[in-house]
Scaffold this motif. Sequence first.
Motif, PDB file in Angstrom:
ATOM      1  N   THR A 104       0.818  -1.235  -0.040  1.00 48.62           N
ATOM      2  CA  THR A 104      -0.100   0.060  -0.003  1.00 48.62           C
ATOM      3  C   THR A 104       0.803   1.415   0.084  1.00 48.62           C
ATOM      4  OG1 THR A 104      -1.532  -1.239   1.144  1.00 48.62           O
ATOM      5  CG2 THR A 104      -1.815   1.119   1.478  1.00 48.62           C
ATOM      6  N   ARG A 105       2.045   1.273   0.879  1.00 51.28           N
ATOM      7  CA  ARG A 105       2.723   2.351   1.046  1.00 51.28           C
ATOM      8  C   ARG A 105       3.533   2.545  -0.439  1.00 51.28           C
ATOM      9  NH1 ARG A 105       6.852   2.083   4.519  1.00 51.28           N
ATOM     10  NH2 ARG A 105       6.540  -0.281   4.972  1.00 51.28           N
ATOM     11  N   TYR A 106       3.809   1.456  -0.893  1.00 55.34           N
ATOM     12  CA  TYR A 106       4.708   1.497  -2.152  1.00 55.34           C
ATOM     13  C   TYR A 106       3.819   1.994  -3.330  1.00 55.34           C
ATOM     14  CZ  TYR A 106       7.956   0.182  -5.884  1.00 55.34           C
ATOM     15  OH  TYR A 106       8.835   0.152  -6.898  1.00 55.34           O
ATOM     16  N   ARG A 107       2.451   1.601  -3.437  1.00 53.57           N
ATOM     17  CA  ARG A 107       1.498   1.946  -4.348  1.00 53.57           C
ATOM     18  C   ARG A 107       1.505   3.581  -4.376  1.00 53.57           C
ATOM     19  NH1 ARG A 107      -1.106  -2.799  -3.841  1.00 53.57           N
ATOM     20  NH2 ARG A 107      -2.382  -1.870  -2.391  1.00 53.57           N
ATOM     21  N   THR A 108       1.104   4.278  -2.893  1.00 54.45           N
ATOM     22  CA  THR A 108       1.029   5.443  -2.725  1.00 54.45           C
ATOM     23  C   THR A 108       2.298   6.418  -3.221  1.00 54.45           C
ATOM     24  OG1 THR A 108      -0.122   4.932  -0.726  1.00 54.45           O
ATOM     25  CG2 THR A 108       0.668   7.287  -0.805  1.00 54.45           C
ATOM     26  N   TRP A 109       3.483   5.773  -3.065  1.00 50.59           N
ATOM     27  CA  TRP A 109       4.660   6.483  -3.488  1.00 50.59           C
ATOM     28  C   TRP A 109       4.736   6.456  -5.073  1.00 50.59           C
ATOM     29  CZ3 TRP A 109       8.878   4.735  -5.887  1.00 50.59           C
ATOM     30  CH2 TRP A 109       9.909   5.538  -6.249  1.00 50.59           C
ATOM     31  N   GLN A 110       4.347   5.385  -5.527  1.00 53.76           N
ATOM     32  CA  GLN A 110       4.267   5.507  -7.028  1.00 53.76           C
ATOM     33  C   GLN A 110       3.203   6.375  -7.608  1.00 53.76           C
ATOM     34  OE1 GLN A 110       3.643   0.986  -7.907  1.00 53.76           O
ATOM     35  NE2 GLN A 110       5.927   1.246  -8.741  1.00 53.76           N
ATOM     36  N   GLY A 111       2.265   6.349  -6.984  1.00 54.04           N
ATOM     37  CA  GLY A 111       1.422   7.346  -7.301  1.00 54.04           C
ATOM     38  C   GLY A 111       1.755   8.878  -7.228  1.00 54.04           C
ATOM     39  N   GLY A 112       2.740   8.899  -6.666  1.00 47.03           N
ATOM     40  CA  GLY A 112       3.274  10.474  -6.427  1.00 47.03           C
ATOM     41  C   GLY A 112       2.817  11.406  -5.236  1.00 47.03           C
ATOM     42  N   GLU A 113       2.228  10.520  -4.291  1.00 45.82           N
ATOM     43  CA  GLU A 113       1.897  11.268  -3.060  1.00 45.82           C
ATOM     44  C   GLU A 113       3.095  11.039  -1.991  1.00 45.82           C
ATOM     45  OE1 GLU A 113      -1.840   9.879  -1.170  1.00 45.82           O
ATOM     46  OE2 GLU A 113      -2.512   9.343  -3.046  1.00 45.82           O
ATOM     47  N   ARG A 114       3.946  12.192  -1.806  1.00 46.43           N
ATOM     48  CA  ARG A 114       5.104  12.212  -1.258  1.00 46.43           C
ATOM     49  C   ARG A 114       5.276  13.231  -0.261  1.00 46.43           C
ATOM     50  NH1 ARG A 114       8.617  10.215  -6.537  1.00 46.43           N
ATOM     51  NH2 ARG A 114       7.374   8.495  -6.799  1.00 46.43           N
ATOM     52  N   SER A 115       6.043  13.420   0.721  1.00 41.01           N
ATOM     53  CA  SER A 115       5.863  14.287   1.823  1.00 41.01           C
ATOM     54  C   SER A 115       7.214  15.200   1.256  1.00 41.01           C
ATOM     55  CB  SER A 115       6.515  13.704   2.989  1.00 41.01           C
ATOM     56  OG  SER A 115       7.754  13.030   2.901  1.00 41.01           O
TER      57      SER A 115
END
Length: 123
Positions: A104-115
Amino acid sequence: MASRPLIRSDHWQLTSTPAIRANVADTILLYRRLVNALCTVMLAEWPTCAEANVQTLERLFHPTSHHPKTPYGAWFAKHFGRVPSYLRRAATMAAQGAVSSYMTRYRTWQGGERSRRDARPPT
Protein backbone atom coordinates in the motif's frame (compact mmCIF):
# COMPACT_ATOMS: atom_id res chain seq x y z
CA MET A 1 -30.47 -0.78 44.06
CA ALA A 2 -29.63 -4.44 43.50
CA SER A 3 -26.68 -5.85 45.32
CA ARG A 4 -23.76 -6.90 43.19
CA PRO A 5 -22.14 -10.29 43.59
CA LEU A 6 -18.77 -10.30 45.27
CA ILE A 7 -15.80 -10.73 42.99
CA ARG A 8 -12.81 -12.41 44.47
CA SER A 9 -9.40 -11.57 43.15
CA ASP A 10 -6.10 -13.04 44.18
CA HIS A 11 -2.65 -11.67 43.72
CA TRP A 12 -0.18 -14.16 42.26
CA GLN A 13 3.47 -13.47 41.77
CA LEU A 14 4.69 -14.70 38.38
CA THR A 15 8.06 -16.35 38.48
CA SER A 16 10.24 -17.76 35.76
CA THR A 17 13.48 -19.63 35.71
CA PRO A 18 16.42 -18.82 33.45
CA ALA A 19 15.54 -21.92 31.40
CA ILE A 20 12.00 -20.64 30.81
CA ARG A 21 13.30 -17.21 29.80
CA ALA A 22 15.76 -18.86 27.38
CA ASN A 23 12.93 -20.92 25.82
CA VAL A 24 10.79 -17.81 25.39
CA ALA A 25 13.71 -15.94 23.79
CA ASP A 26 14.29 -18.87 21.40
CA THR A 27 10.58 -18.91 20.48
CA ILE A 28 10.59 -15.17 19.77
CA LEU A 29 13.70 -15.54 17.60
CA LEU A 30 12.10 -18.40 15.65
CA TYR A 31 8.88 -16.41 15.19
CA ARG A 32 10.71 -13.34 13.88
CA ARG A 33 12.82 -15.43 11.48
CA LEU A 34 9.66 -17.19 10.24
CA VAL A 35 7.82 -13.90 9.68
CA ASN A 36 10.81 -12.51 7.78
CA ALA A 37 11.00 -15.59 5.54
CA LEU A 38 7.24 -15.55 4.93
CA CYS A 39 7.39 -11.86 3.98
CA THR A 40 9.90 -12.77 1.27
CA VAL A 41 7.64 -15.53 -0.06
CA MET A 42 4.55 -13.33 0.00
CA LEU A 43 6.32 -10.50 -1.82
CA ALA A 44 7.25 -12.96 -4.55
CA GLU A 45 3.70 -14.37 -4.72
CA TRP A 46 1.78 -11.18 -3.84
CA PRO A 47 -0.91 -11.25 -6.55
CA THR A 48 -2.13 -14.61 -5.22
CA CYS A 49 -1.51 -13.73 -1.54
CA ALA A 50 -3.26 -10.36 -1.44
CA GLU A 51 -6.74 -11.60 -0.57
CA ALA A 52 -5.92 -15.18 0.45
CA ASN A 53 -6.86 -16.70 3.80
CA VAL A 54 -4.39 -18.37 6.15
CA GLN A 55 -5.07 -21.91 4.91
CA THR A 56 -4.41 -20.88 1.32
CA LEU A 57 -1.21 -19.11 2.29
CA GLU A 58 0.01 -22.13 4.23
CA ARG A 59 -0.21 -24.21 1.05
CA LEU A 60 2.77 -22.26 -0.24
CA PHE A 61 5.15 -23.55 2.43
CA HIS A 62 3.48 -26.14 4.68
CA PRO A 63 3.03 -29.63 3.16
CA THR A 64 0.16 -31.77 4.41
CA SER A 65 -1.18 -35.18 3.44
CA HIS A 66 -3.78 -33.51 1.19
CA HIS A 67 -1.26 -31.05 -0.30
CA PRO A 68 2.16 -32.74 -0.23
CA LYS A 69 3.67 -30.60 -3.00
CA THR A 70 4.32 -27.03 -1.92
CA PRO A 71 6.49 -24.53 -3.80
CA TYR A 72 8.54 -23.55 -0.74
CA GLY A 73 7.94 -26.59 1.48
CA ALA A 74 11.41 -28.16 1.26
CA TRP A 75 13.17 -24.91 2.10
CA PHE A 76 10.92 -24.20 5.07
CA ALA A 77 11.23 -27.78 6.36
CA LYS A 78 15.01 -27.50 6.19
CA HIS A 79 15.23 -24.15 7.97
CA PHE A 80 12.30 -24.26 10.40
CA GLY A 81 11.45 -27.91 10.96
CA ARG A 82 8.18 -28.44 12.76
CA VAL A 83 6.56 -25.25 14.02
CA PRO A 84 3.39 -25.43 16.14
CA SER A 85 0.28 -24.55 14.15
CA TYR A 86 -0.67 -21.59 16.36
CA LEU A 87 2.77 -20.04 15.90
CA ARG A 88 2.80 -20.79 12.16
CA ARG A 89 -0.62 -19.21 11.64
CA ALA A 90 0.25 -16.15 13.72
CA ALA A 91 3.45 -15.68 11.70
CA THR A 92 1.51 -16.12 8.45
CA MET A 93 -1.00 -13.44 9.40
CA ALA A 94 1.73 -11.08 10.61
CA ALA A 95 3.66 -11.50 7.37
CA GLN A 96 0.56 -10.92 5.24
CA GLY A 97 -0.19 -7.75 7.19
CA ALA A 98 3.37 -6.46 6.86
CA VAL A 99 3.52 -7.12 3.11
CA SER A 100 0.07 -5.62 2.60
CA SER A 101 1.15 -2.46 4.42
CA TYR A 102 4.35 -2.26 2.39
CA MET A 103 2.51 -2.72 -0.92
CA THR A 104 0.00 0.00 0.00
CA ARG A 105 2.76 2.44 0.92
CA TYR A 106 4.69 1.53 -2.25
CA ARG A 107 1.63 2.11 -4.47
CA THR A 108 1.06 5.46 -2.76
CA TRP A 109 4.70 6.41 -3.38
CA GLN A 110 4.42 5.38 -7.03
CA GLY A 111 1.27 7.44 -7.36
CA GLY A 112 3.22 10.56 -6.45
CA GLU A 113 1.87 11.16 -2.95
CA ARG A 114 5.11 12.07 -1.20
CA SER A 115 6.04 14.29 1.69
CA ARG A 116 9.05 15.65 -0.22
CA ARG A 117 9.87 15.80 -3.88
CA ASP A 118 12.97 13.62 -3.44
CA ALA A 119 11.35 11.10 -1.04
CA ARG A 120 12.67 7.59 -1.42
CA PRO A 121 10.41 4.55 -1.77
CA PRO A 122 9.34 2.71 1.39
CA THR A 123 11.62 0.00 2.72
